[in-house]
Design an enzyme around this catalytic site. Structure first.
Site, PDB file in Angstrom:
ATOM      1  N   PRO A 133       0.861  -1.194   0.000  1.00  0.00           N
ATOM      2  CA  PRO A 133       0.000   0.000   0.000  1.00  0.00           C
ATOM      3  C   PRO A 133       0.890   1.234   0.000  1.00  0.00           C
ATOM      4  CG  PRO A 133       0.035  -1.035   2.189  1.00  0.00           C
ATOM      5  CD  PRO A 133       0.829  -1.927   1.276  1.00  0.00           C
ATOM      6  N   MET A 134       0.620   2.175  -0.888  1.00  0.00           N
ATOM      7  CA  MET A 134       1.434   3.396  -0.917  1.00  0.00           C
ATOM      8  C   MET A 134       0.534   4.591  -1.206  1.00  0.00           C
ATOM      9  SD  MET A 134       4.962   2.126  -2.730  1.00  0.00           S
ATOM     10  CE  MET A 134       4.205   1.043  -3.924  1.00  0.00           C
ATOM     11  N   MET A 135       0.464   5.432  -0.205  1.00  0.00           N
ATOM     12  CA  MET A 135      -0.380   6.622  -0.262  1.00  0.00           C
ATOM     13  C   MET A 135      -0.019   7.486  -1.464  1.00  0.00           C
ATOM     14  SD  MET A 135      -2.774   7.929   1.469  1.00  0.00           S
ATOM     15  CE  MET A 135      -2.745   7.394   3.150  1.00  0.00           C
ATOM     16  N   CYS A 169       2.606   3.005   9.605  1.00  0.00           N
ATOM     17  CA  CYS A 169       2.835   4.372   9.121  1.00  0.00           C
ATOM     18  C   CYS A 169       3.312   5.263  10.274  1.00  0.00           C
ATOM     19  CB  CYS A 169       1.551   4.933   8.512  1.00  0.00           C
ATOM     20  SG  CYS A 169       1.766   6.618   7.909  1.00  0.00           S
ATOM     21  N   LYS A 178      -0.290  -5.135   8.811  1.00  0.00           N
ATOM     22  CA  LYS A 178       1.041  -4.759   8.299  1.00  0.00           C
ATOM     23  C   LYS A 178       1.706  -3.900   9.369  1.00  0.00           C
ATOM     24  CE  LYS A 178       3.274  -2.464   4.333  1.00  0.00           C
ATOM     25  NZ  LYS A 178       3.645  -1.109   4.777  1.00  0.00           N
ATOM     26  N   ASN A 190       8.636  -7.455   3.958  1.00  0.00           N
ATOM     27  CA  ASN A 190       8.605  -6.187   3.203  1.00  0.00           C
ATOM     28  C   ASN A 190       9.793  -5.320   3.600  1.00  0.00           C
ATOM     29  OD1 ASN A 190       7.169  -3.058   3.763  1.00  0.00           O
ATOM     30  ND2 ASN A 190       7.420  -3.825   1.692  1.00  0.00           N
ATOM     31  N   GLY A 191      10.268  -4.551   2.618  1.00  0.00           N
ATOM     32  CA  GLY A 191      11.333  -3.582   2.888  1.00  0.00           C
ATOM     33  C   GLY A 191      12.570  -3.859   2.049  1.00  0.00           C
ATOM     34  N   GLY A 192      12.844  -2.960   1.103  1.00  0.00           N
ATOM     35  CA  GLY A 192      14.108  -3.015   0.373  1.00  0.00           C
ATOM     36  C   GLY A 192      14.250  -4.132  -0.642  1.00  0.00           C
TER      37      GLY A 192
END
Ligand SMILES: Cc1cc2nc3c(=O)[nH]c(=O)nc-3n(C[C@H](O)[C@H](O)[C@H](O)COP(=O)(O)O)c2cc1C
Length: 416
Positions: free
Chosen positions: A104-106, A187, A226, A298-300
């Site tokens: 998910p990315m705002m 977030c 998440k 998740n991440g990188g």
């Protein structure tokens, strides 16, 4: 209607207009930068809507303010638009699997972005931007929940911490056909912290558990979480286990772990995605200690080779920025990670398949840029790529015939 009410509403509309202008500026600038500014603006939007709605609760205007139709994109014909050529092509969506997902990315993973990404992979699970319970309960929920049938499998991410509100929003998600509902506990933005949303909830495992339980009681679709591996002041492995254990006891079986802590004071959300070091080892330890849980890393993560490697340890991988900036990384996901035998789509074919969707959006009064700002990343790593991006991010604003410009850009993808 009383004069003070009219004045109050006008002030709100003016504030709203100023904020909307900033948001539109971001869009016009082809915002490939930081979605967090827009996250704040988005929350501000919801607040304006809420306040305006309260003001007008007993005094509905006989006709809508003329400002709104100008500010808000013209909606497509229906909430889940089954008339698109793509929906027919993708009549049977892939079953929900979290083996590979897009984060998910705002301001980035809006419905247009998701429609485009779906052309590249039928199996990837796609997440919406975070939508707050306040926005859904007090705003135009149909607008926030609108999506195209072709986007499935699709998960809605919610931001909130009031169990009853989250339950109501989860129900809306289910009614609107989402395949999963996810709670944001990652977030780090100040604005969401002030509303007890996001990463700050890692300090309140029992509250998260209560939220998850309320959501699970309300719907039959999966409820997932998440989260980060910790927040400053609460970043020991024992505290992470306590969080996962407590939320697991409320019935959550799938956790997406952004494998770095969030520092809630002193770092911007953007810095919070880069500065705290990635700790895949901590996420791996979590998987080892909770083998019965689905743990998504998740991440990188940037390549399919890295995905393969992480899938030796984890149940799934989630890509964020790389999937957005270099979407063509997704083209081989179905073959490489899901065993599909369908041919890998070319960049040119993906854009060709997007064309009718863009044309329909323009016909409905929308701007081509709403969609093509998400495809700029297709133009990376080949001669002519710069021109492709320039056409769709700069020239587009002067174009009299946007589809002709699209065709010009598409020609640069020929053979790619
Ligand atoms: C522009 C932007 C907006 C984001 N918005 C959200 C969001 O709404 N909800 C969320 O859980 N994470 C959000 N994130 C974080 C991503 O989901 C992801 O956890 C993070 O980018 C790390 O993954 P990556 O290294 O693959 O990008 C956002 C990230 C970016 C870059």
């Amino acid at each position: 209607m009383r004069l003070d009410l009219v004045k109050g509403f006008h002030t709100l509309v003016a504030d709203f207009a100023a904020t909307a202008e900033g948001y539109l500026d971001d869009c016009v600038a082809g915002n490939m930068g930081d979605g967090d500014a827009s996250c704040g603006k988005f929350l501000t939007f919801s607040r304006f809507f809420q306040q305006g709605t309260h003001l007008l609760a007993n005094h509905r205007p006989t006709r809508p303010s003329p400002t709104f139709p100008i500010l808000i994109n013209s909606p497509p014909p229906s909430l889940t638009d089954s008339r698109s050529p793509m929906s027919a092509a993708n009549a049977t969506p892939a079953p929900l699997s979290r083996r590979f997902s897009v984060a998910p990315m705002m301001d980035w993973t809006d419905r247009h972005c998701r429609f485009f990404l779906r052309l590249l992979s039928k199996n990837a699970l796609l997440y919406t931007e975070m939508v707050t319970t306040g926005a859904l309960l007090n705003g135009d929920h149909d607008r926030f929940l609108r999506h195209n049938e072709a986007e499935h499998p699709l998960a809605l991410q919610l931001g909130g911490s009031v169990p009853l509100d989250l339950a109501a929003c989860a129900r809306m998600a289910q009614e609107h056909g989402y395949d999963e509902v996810n709670l944001n506990v990652g977030c780090p933005s100040d604005r969401v912290q002030n509303n007890m949303i996001g990463a700050c909830l890692m300090g309140h495992p029992q509250l998260v558990a209560d939220c998850v339980k309320a959501m699970r009681d309300a719907v039959s679709i999966p409820v997932t979480v998440k989260h980060r591996i910790g927040i400053n002041g609460r970043d020991s492995y024992e505290e992470l286990c306590d969080f996962v254990d407590t939320v697991r006891d409320a019935g959550c079986t799938s956790f997406t772990v952004h494998a770095r802590i969030a520092i809630l004071e002193g770092l911007s959300p953007k810095e919070n995605r880069d500065i705290p070091p990635l700790r895949y080892d901590v996420a791996a330890r979590l998987k080892a200690d909770f083998p019965e849980l689905e743990i998504i890393l998740n991440g990188g993560i940037k390549t399919l080779e890295a995905c393969h490697e992480h899938l030796q340890t984890f149940d799934g991988v989630m890509l964020g920025r790389e999937a957005y900036h270099n979407p063509y990384v997704m083209a081989e996901v179905d073959q490489q990670l899901f065993g599909s035998t369908a041919p890998v789509i070319s960049r040119a074919e993906a854009l060709a398949q997007l064309r009718p969707y863009i044309a329909a959006h323009i016909d409905a009064g929308g701007s081509m840029h709403h969609i093509t700002r998400h495809v700029l990343g297709l133009g990376t790593g080949f001669p002519g790529a710069r021109k492709f991006r320039q056409l769709l991010s700069v020239d587009i604003h002067k174009a009299k015939d946007p589809l002709a410009l699209l065709d010009q850009a598409a020609a640069l993808l020929e053979g790619r």
